[in-house]
Design a protein around this motif. Sequence first.
Motif, mmCIF file in Angstrom:
data_model
loop_
_atom_site.group_PDB
_atom_site.id
_atom_site.type_symbol
_atom_site.label_atom_id
_atom_site.label_comp_id
_atom_site.label_asym_id
_atom_site.label_seq_id
_atom_site.Cartn_x
_atom_site.Cartn_y
_atom_site.Cartn_z
ATOM 1 N N ALA A 51 0.815 -1.221 0.000
ATOM 2 C CA ALA A 51 0.000 0.000 0.000
ATOM 3 C C ALA A 51 0.846 1.267 0.000
ATOM 4 C CB ALA A 51 -0.974 -0.001 1.180
ATOM 5 N N VAL A 52 1.937 1.247 -0.800
ATOM 6 C CA VAL A 52 2.795 2.423 -0.961
ATOM 7 C C VAL A 52 2.535 2.999 -2.349
ATOM 8 C CG1 VAL A 52 5.150 3.313 -1.021
ATOM 9 C CG2 VAL A 52 4.566 1.469 0.566
ATOM 10 N N PRO A 53 1.903 4.164 -2.458
ATOM 11 C CA PRO A 53 1.649 4.737 -3.781
ATOM 12 C C PRO A 53 2.942 5.154 -4.468
ATOM 13 C CG PRO A 53 1.067 6.297 -2.057
ATOM 14 C CD PRO A 53 1.394 5.008 -1.367
ATOM 15 N N LEU A 54 2.952 5.016 -5.791
ATOM 16 C CA LEU A 54 4.131 5.375 -6.575
ATOM 17 C C LEU A 54 3.878 6.684 -7.306
ATOM 18 C CD1 LEU A 54 6.949 4.624 -7.752
ATOM 19 C CD2 LEU A 54 5.716 3.460 -9.616
ATOM 20 N N TYR A 55 4.787 7.638 -7.117
ATOM 21 C CA TYR A 55 4.773 8.884 -7.869
ATOM 22 C C TYR A 55 5.957 8.864 -8.840
ATOM 23 C CZ TYR A 55 2.032 10.458 -3.778
ATOM 24 O OH TYR A 55 1.119 10.583 -2.754
ATOM 25 N N GLY A 56 5.841 9.660 -9.889
ATOM 26 C CA GLY A 56 6.937 9.740 -10.849
ATOM 27 C C GLY A 56 7.311 11.172 -11.144
ATOM 28 N N LEU A 106 6.017 4.709 -15.741
ATOM 29 C CA LEU A 106 5.137 5.872 -15.826
ATOM 30 C C LEU A 106 3.673 5.448 -15.745
ATOM 31 C CD1 LEU A 106 5.122 8.929 -16.137
ATOM 32 C CD2 LEU A 106 5.110 8.615 -18.619
ATOM 33 N N ASP A 107 3.327 4.369 -16.418
ATOM 34 C CA ASP A 107 1.944 3.879 -16.392
ATOM 35 C C ASP A 107 1.514 3.443 -14.991
ATOM 36 O OD1 ASP A 107 1.753 4.332 -19.092
ATOM 37 O OD2 ASP A 107 2.043 2.241 -19.687
ATOM 38 N N ALA A 108 2.484 3.032 -14.164
ATOM 39 C CA ALA A 108 2.172 2.554 -12.813
ATOM 40 C C ALA A 108 2.065 3.686 -11.794
ATOM 41 C CB ALA A 108 3.237 1.557 -12.357
ATOM 42 N N CYS A 109 2.440 4.902 -12.185
ATOM 43 C CA CYS A 109 2.452 6.017 -11.233
ATOM 44 C C CYS A 109 1.033 6.524 -10.956
ATOM 45 C CB CYS A 109 3.302 7.170 -11.773
ATOM 46 S SG CYS A 109 5.067 6.821 -11.789
ATOM 47 N N ALA A 110 0.693 6.626 -9.685
ATOM 48 C CA ALA A 110 -0.605 7.166 -9.285
ATOM 49 C C ALA A 110 -0.667 8.662 -9.536
ATOM 50 C CB ALA A 110 -0.854 6.872 -7.813
ATOM 51 N N LYS A 111 0.487 9.306 -9.557
ATOM 52 C CA LYS A 111 0.559 10.748 -9.723
ATOM 53 C C LYS A 111 1.955 11.092 -10.230
ATOM 54 C CE LYS A 111 -1.518 13.039 -6.569
ATOM 55 N NZ LYS A 111 -1.881 13.645 -5.252
ATOM 56 N N THR A 112 2.075 12.211 -10.923
ATOM 57 C CA THR A 112 3.408 12.661 -11.322
ATOM 58 C C THR A 112 3.717 13.998 -10.663
ATOM 59 O OG1 THR A 112 2.556 13.681 -13.353
ATOM 60 C CG2 THR A 112 3.390 11.410 -13.503
ATOM 61 N N LEU A 113 4.998 14.255 -10.481
ATOM 62 C CA LEU A 113 5.466 15.413 -9.735
ATOM 63 C C LEU A 113 6.392 16.262 -10.582
ATOM 64 C CD1 LEU A 113 6.536 13.496 -6.503
ATOM 65 C CD2 LEU A 113 4.297 14.521 -6.952
ATOM 66 N N LYS A 114 6.395 17.543 -10.314
ATOM 67 C CA LYS A 114 7.361 18.420 -10.960
ATOM 68 C C LYS A 114 8.086 19.243 -9.914
ATOM 69 C CE LYS A 114 4.127 22.236 -11.927
ATOM 70 N NZ LYS A 114 3.544 23.071 -12.994
ATOM 71 N N ILE A 115 9.338 19.514 -10.209
ATOM 72 C CA ILE A 115 10.154 20.370 -9.353
ATOM 73 C C ILE A 115 10.117 21.773 -9.953
ATOM 74 C CG2 ILE A 115 12.466 20.802 -8.457
ATOM 75 C CD1 ILE A 115 13.006 17.775 -8.789
ATOM 76 N N PRO A 116 9.536 22.740 -9.291
ATOM 77 C CA PRO A 116 9.484 24.092 -9.849
ATOM 78 C C PRO A 116 10.884 24.619 -10.124
ATOM 79 C CG PRO A 116 8.009 23.899 -7.964
ATOM 80 C CD PRO A 116 8.841 22.653 -7.991
ATOM 81 N N MET A 117 11.067 25.151 -11.318
ATOM 82 C CA MET A 117 12.381 25.698 -11.688
ATOM 83 C C MET A 117 12.197 26.733 -12.792
ATOM 84 S SD MET A 117 14.046 22.573 -13.926
ATOM 85 C CE MET A 117 13.480 21.259 -12.855
#
Length: 253
Positions: free
Chosen positions: A181-186, A220-231
């Motif tokens: 039960a550990v969600p994966l982010y990308g 990528l298909d397995a990621c529950a959500k994707t993240l961005k680093i503001p820059m």
Amino acid sequence: MSVETITSRQNPLMTHLRKLGASRSYRQKSGEYLCDGTKLLAEALKWHAPVRTAVFSDDADIPELPDTVRAVRVSGELMRSVSPMETPQGALFTVALPETRLPETLSGRHYLVLDGVQDPGNVGTILRTADAFDCDGVFLVNACADPFNPKTARATMGAIFRREAYCARPEEVLALLAGSAVPLYGTALRADTVPLAEADWTKAAVAIGSEGRGLSQQMLDACAKTLKIPMSERCESLNAAVAATVVLWEMYR
């Protein structure tokens, strides 16, 4: 403490060390890996790593070693011919490979998945940073650099002796995360992308891809959500080790 002296490049130990430095399959077959440097050796001894053999150049001081460690003295020229590094740091030593089988379940909160990060220096730096920020586990999938490559080990600055890194197939890691039960982010851009600071870090794993190729489609298909680093808009991406550092700090914070 008994110290041998070896003078020949053809000595079986010298041949063995060259192969350990050059070949991942040979390391796996031999059950040990090669590390470089007196400072790294001090870390290995401090953390009770299973050091087997330590080879010192003639200008290096030999520390007190456990009775189980074979100690050898060689010339600087011979050290340079054996070391996988351009600039040897006075000592080469072998350490027994740990048995790093995937756990049956994950009890921690924060994990990192490296996806095709092939540069040993980047992987070693990420392992060092993961140790600094108390990451509960690092998984390496899709032809990442060997964590037991001498260059990777040097870049960890001793973290390789304190923390486990798991090399596995992507489907094994994905099944383990899902079963725990550990969600994966990308770290990637798509419609559901959110800034790093807005993610729920209660429990999470983050996948980091290589700078050139990014995340594999499977991850990528397995990621529950994707993240961005503001820059800054003028910058396209960050080096994998730098991106991982920012992610690990946000998890830790």
